[in-house]
Design an enzyme around this catalytic site. Structure first.
Site, PDB file in Angstrom:
ATOM      1  N   HIS A 247      -8.173  -3.818  -1.066  1.00 48.63           N
ATOM      2  CA  HIS A 247      -7.401  -3.890   0.183  1.00 48.63           C
ATOM      3  C   HIS A 247      -6.356  -2.764   0.247  1.00 48.63           C
ATOM      4  O   HIS A 247      -6.297  -2.019   1.223  1.00 48.63           O
ATOM      5  CB  HIS A 247      -6.725  -5.263   0.286  1.00 48.63           C
ATOM      6  CG  HIS A 247      -5.953  -5.454   1.553  1.00 48.63           C
ATOM      7  ND1 HIS A 247      -6.485  -6.043   2.676  1.00 48.63           N
ATOM      8  CD2 HIS A 247      -4.685  -5.109   1.880  1.00 48.63           C
ATOM      9  CE1 HIS A 247      -5.578  -6.053   3.640  1.00 48.63           C
ATOM     10  NE2 HIS A 247      -4.469  -5.497   3.179  1.00 48.63           N
ATOM     11  N   GLU A 248      -5.550  -2.652  -0.808  1.00 51.24           N
ATOM     12  CA  GLU A 248      -4.480  -1.635  -0.779  1.00 51.24           C
ATOM     13  C   GLU A 248      -5.067  -0.226  -0.733  1.00 51.24           C
ATOM     14  O   GLU A 248      -4.541   0.657  -0.062  1.00 51.24           O
ATOM     15  CB  GLU A 248      -3.536  -1.787  -1.975  1.00 51.24           C
ATOM     16  CG  GLU A 248      -2.958  -3.196  -2.180  1.00 51.24           C
ATOM     17  CD  GLU A 248      -2.386  -3.829  -0.934  1.00 51.24           C
ATOM     18  OE1 GLU A 248      -1.934  -3.111  -0.027  1.00 51.24           O
ATOM     19  OE2 GLU A 248      -2.409  -5.083  -0.852  1.00 51.24           O
TER      20      GLU A 248
ATOM     21  N   GLU B 159      -3.788  -4.160   9.549  1.00 46.26           N
ATOM     22  CA  GLU B 159      -4.299  -5.190   8.641  1.00 46.26           C
ATOM     23  C   GLU B 159      -5.714  -5.658   8.976  1.00 46.26           C
ATOM     24  O   GLU B 159      -6.480  -5.977   8.077  1.00 46.26           O
ATOM     25  CB  GLU B 159      -3.332  -6.375   8.591  1.00 46.26           C
ATOM     26  CG  GLU B 159      -1.962  -6.018   8.024  1.00 46.26           C
ATOM     27  CD  GLU B 159      -2.012  -5.416   6.627  1.00 46.26           C
ATOM     28  OE1 GLU B 159      -3.038  -5.543   5.942  1.00 46.26           O
ATOM     29  OE2 GLU B 159      -1.012  -4.780   6.239  1.00 46.26           O
TER      30      GLU B 159
ATOM     31  N   ASP C 229       9.167 -10.404   9.944  1.00 47.29           N
ATOM     32  CA  ASP C 229       8.915 -11.254   8.771  1.00 47.29           C
ATOM     33  C   ASP C 229       8.625 -12.702   9.181  1.00 47.29           C
ATOM     34  O   ASP C 229       7.890 -13.403   8.499  1.00 47.29           O
ATOM     35  CB  ASP C 229      10.096 -11.216   7.799  1.00 47.29           C
ATOM     36  CG  ASP C 229      10.208  -9.866   7.108  1.00 47.29           C
ATOM     37  OD1 ASP C 229       9.159  -9.214   6.906  1.00 47.29           O
ATOM     38  OD2 ASP C 229      11.333  -9.461   6.791  1.00 47.29           O
TER      39      ASP C 229
ATOM     40  N   HIS D 206      -6.103   0.760   2.713  1.00 45.34           N
ATOM     41  CA  HIS D 206      -4.947   1.164   3.528  1.00 45.34           C
ATOM     42  C   HIS D 206      -4.704   2.672   3.463  1.00 45.34           C
ATOM     43  O   HIS D 206      -4.021   3.223   4.328  1.00 45.34           O
ATOM     44  CB  HIS D 206      -3.684   0.454   3.049  1.00 45.34           C
ATOM     45  CG  HIS D 206      -3.396  -0.846   3.736  1.00 45.34           C
ATOM     46  ND1 HIS D 206      -3.338  -0.978   5.101  1.00 45.34           N
ATOM     47  CD2 HIS D 206      -3.121  -2.083   3.230  1.00 45.34           C
ATOM     48  CE1 HIS D 206      -3.037  -2.237   5.403  1.00 45.34           C
ATOM     49  NE2 HIS D 206      -2.906  -2.928   4.291  1.00 45.34           N
TER      50      HIS D 206
ATOM     51  N   TYR E 274      -4.585 -10.135   9.855  1.00 42.96           N
ATOM     52  CA  TYR E 274      -5.578  -9.803   8.832  1.00 42.96           C
ATOM     53  C   TYR E 274      -6.952 -10.381   9.189  1.00 42.96           C
ATOM     54  O   TYR E 274      -7.949  -9.667   9.251  1.00 42.96           O
ATOM     55  CB  TYR E 274      -5.166 -10.378   7.473  1.00 42.96           C
ATOM     56  CG  TYR E 274      -3.906  -9.810   6.879  1.00 42.96           C
ATOM     57  CD1 TYR E 274      -3.957  -8.945   5.791  1.00 42.96           C
ATOM     58  CD2 TYR E 274      -2.653 -10.138   7.391  1.00 42.96           C
ATOM     59  CE1 TYR E 274      -2.798  -8.435   5.215  1.00 42.96           C
ATOM     60  CE2 TYR E 274      -1.496  -9.615   6.834  1.00 42.96           C
ATOM     61  CZ  TYR E 274      -1.571  -8.774   5.745  1.00 42.96           C
ATOM     62  OH  TYR E 274      -0.420  -8.262   5.200  1.00 42.96           O
TER      63      TYR E 274
ATOM     64  N   GLU F 288       0.800  -1.216   0.000  1.00 44.78           N
ATOM     65  CA  GLU F 288       0.000   0.000   0.000  1.00 44.78           C
ATOM     66  C   GLU F 288       0.837   1.272   0.000  1.00 44.78           C
ATOM     67  O   GLU F 288       0.498   2.222   0.698  1.00 44.78           O
ATOM     68  CB  GLU F 288      -0.938  -0.030   1.201  1.00 44.78           C
ATOM     69  CG  GLU F 288      -0.243   0.008   2.589  1.00 44.78           C
ATOM     70  CD  GLU F 288       0.121  -1.336   3.179  1.00 44.78           C
ATOM     71  OE1 GLU F 288       0.235  -2.317   2.414  1.00 44.78           O
ATOM     72  OE2 GLU F 288       0.291  -1.423   4.409  1.00 44.78           O
TER      73      GLU F 288
HETATM   74 ZN   LIG Z   1      -2.662  -4.959   4.036  1.00 46.16          ZN
END
Ligand SMILES: [Zn+2]
Length: 593
Positions: free
Chosen positions: A287-288, A310, A367, A291, A375, A263
């Site tokens: 979704h993006e 998220e 990560d 954001h 999410y 995003e």
């Molecule tokens: Zn996202």
């Protein structure tokens, strides 16, 4: 000392960096960026200023008055990198750091011409989330501190650059056959939203405020796929208020990009796997785009509060989908998310601390903690709040939340305090404390069901017992219906059953990557040889982690597919992004060669 983020050396007691002025040269031969970062402080400062850096070669630091600034690079910490401590002379307002990046910078992927659609020019893109901005720029790399930026990026002709910023023109570069592209980002952003891509690029307008950029070979298909983006922006504005970043542009990257989308403000970065040819995968764009409000405007203070970014965005994405395509489409999207959530719980174990919404990642690489949980569990928490408060009241709360915290970075605790202030009693009545601090899924999680969903999953579960959908009906299914069905087909299957699935759905020739990859995971888990060629093609070109993880996992069930997985990875590894490599190596560790 007052460190504010377990993943940054930034110290709130020190002078505050407000703006960056970057002058960077892109060297495709050496695979480095080199140049200068000028950091402007919010007032005259002095004493230590701690910045994050990883792999950066620091050549020198001076004040705007030309005085040399002493600096010291601390030892390498495996997750955080090296603390760069500047010792600012009294009255310092600006410092210029001359530096270059490492060819190993995690945030930068340098592609050979053969990895692009055009095949003639190299390509570079960045991915700074979660904590990789420090491999590109010496900054306080925490989302708790926002900076605005300007940049001048010099490239060899005929390449061009885009950034998560407004374009401010271009001019001849400092050397023959180079060009310098100028950018201005006036709104303050967390450093993880800094983004740069460079290559042979073309662009098409989608609306007065939206444009898609891609390689010239891809741009027409991309413009067709995303031509509904203006309608999507308007729908999102009705839900969350006026679009706050002026422009909403899209960049379609080469297929090694490890995510579905990123995003980056004003310039969403996208995998080309969302170009299905029928607009069926543009939920990634929803979704993006969402954001732009939740994440980019109101930002998690540290990665311990990633669910705020998220969870809110996944909930918002499905509200946009519902507004555009109806309730049934949203239910299917929640169901597809539930499959991802179940797999994430299985991967970590339901009692794992990584299944909490509010995490404690001190000493943990973000990560490694990445999964569908922030999410899907996060969006279910939002949906529960919405259902309990009632849609109208909750929508008003979300609008107030965005207005109250815009251009700031907040914690889970600040979110709960604001919830208690605006909707008193709600957090206690839904058990918000358990949602945030408990592992696994709370018992009062909202359920998303419809008759259509039950029909599809029931039919799929009876596949092994011989139940088959009517081919004429299958031809009318939406891609989401087909995906839900395929996700619920039991595996492994006998070869004859795989062949039947293939003749019903033709997944080996699918242009829709969601359907293709779901079909291929069934083929992989079933040791179905006819699928191997396509599995190889996908794994050798696509770097999207969402597809690599299930495919490599599914290849672990049989000696023959295990050998195939290791053989493919040996060939694919140099083409994968560092983030993708880590994901695959984690899966392969479960079945060593
Ligand atoms: Zn996202």
């Amino acid at each position: 000392m007052s460190r504010i983020d377990p993943h940054s050396y930034a110290d709130a007691a020190q002078p505050r960096v407000r703006r960056l002025d970057l002058d960077l040269d892109v060297d495709f031969d050496r695979r480095i960026l080199s140049g200068e970062a000028v950091l402007s402080l919010d007032g005259p400062g002095e004493g230590p200023l701690d910045l994050d850096s990883k792999g950066l070669l620091i050549r020198g630091v001076v004040t705007d008055g030309g005085a040399a600034v002493p600096f010291e690079l601390a030892g390498e910490e495996p997750i955080l990198g090296r603390r760069l401590r500047l010792s600012l002379p009294s009255g310092t307002r600006r410092v210029a750091i001359r530096y270059e990046t490492s060819p190993e910078a995690v945030a930068l992927q340098w592609l050979e011409p053969a990895q692009t659609a055009g095949g003639a020019h190299p390509f570079l893109y960045s991915q700074c989330q979660a904590i990789h901005a420090r491999t590109v720029i010496p900054v306080p790399d925490t989302p708790a501190l926002r900076v605005s930026y300007r940049a001048a990026v010099t490239l060899p002709e005929p390449l061009s650059a885009v950034m998560s910023a407004g374009g401010a023109g271009d001019r001849p570069g400092p050397r023959p056959f180079t060009r310098t592209f100028l950018f201005e980002m006036p709104q303050p952003i967390p450093p993880y939203l800094f983004a740069l891509a460079a290559g042979r690029l073309a662009a098409r307008d989608l609306s007065p405020r939206a444009r898609v950029h891609a390689e010239p070979e891809v741009v027409a298909a991309a413009a067709r796929e995303f031509d509904g983006v203006e309608a999507m922006i308007r729908t999102a504005e009705r839900l969350f208020g006026p679009y706050p970043w002026e422009r909403y542009d899209l960049l379609v990257l080469p297929p090694s990009f490890p995510y579905g989308g990123m995003e980056n403000p004003r310039m969403t970065f996208l995998t080309p796997t969302v170009i299905a040819g029928d607009r069926s995968l543009v939920d990634v764009v929803a979704h993006e785009l969402a954001h732009s409000w939740t994440g980019n405007l109101v930002t998690n203070a540290t990665m311990d509060h990633f669910w705020l970014n998220e969870g809110a965005t996944t909930w918002a994405e499905r509200r946009i989908l519902e507004a555009l395509h109806g309730e049934e489409a949203a239910v299917l999207s929640w169901a597809i998310g539930e499959t991802a959530l179940t797999q994430a719980f299985e991967r970590f174990g339901a009692g794992s601390p990584l299944t909490k919404l509010r995490t404690d990642l001190l000493g943990v690489d973000p990560d490694d903690a990445f999964s569908s949980i922030p999410y899907e569990k996060g969006s279910r928490f939002f949906a529960l709040l919405e259902r309990t408060a009632g849609r109208e009241r909750f929508d008003r709360f979300v609008a107030d939340y965005i207005a109250r915290f815009r251009f700031t970075s907040i914690t889970s605790e600040a979110f709960l305090a604001f919830l208690d202030e605006r909707l008193p009693g709600l957090s206690a009545s839904v058990g918000a404390a358990e949602w945030l601090s408990g592992t696994g899924m709370p018992a009062n999680a909202p359920v998303f069901r419809s008759a259509r969903l039950e029909e599809l999953t029931g039919l799929a579960r009876r596949f092994a017992a011989g139940a088959r959908p009517d081919p004429a009906a299958v031809a009318r299914w939406t891609p989401s219906e087909t995906l839900v069905y395929l996700q619920h087909v039991p595996r492994p299957l006998p070869g004859a059953a795989c062949a039947e699935l293939e003749s019903l759905f033709g997944f080996l020739a699918q242009g829709n990557h969601e359907l293709l990859v779901e079909g291929l995971t069934i083929a992989a888990a079933s040791d179905w040889e006819r699928g191997f060629g396509r599995i190889r093609d996908v794994l050798l070109t696509v770097g999207r982690m969402k597809y690599l993880r299930p495919l490599f996992k599914a290849l672990g069930g049989h000696p023959r597919t295990r050998a195939l997985a290791h053989e493919i990875y040996a060939a694919a590894r140099p083409r994968y992004h560092a983030l993708s490599r880590r994901v695959v190596e984690t899966e392969l560790a479960a079945y060593p060669a």
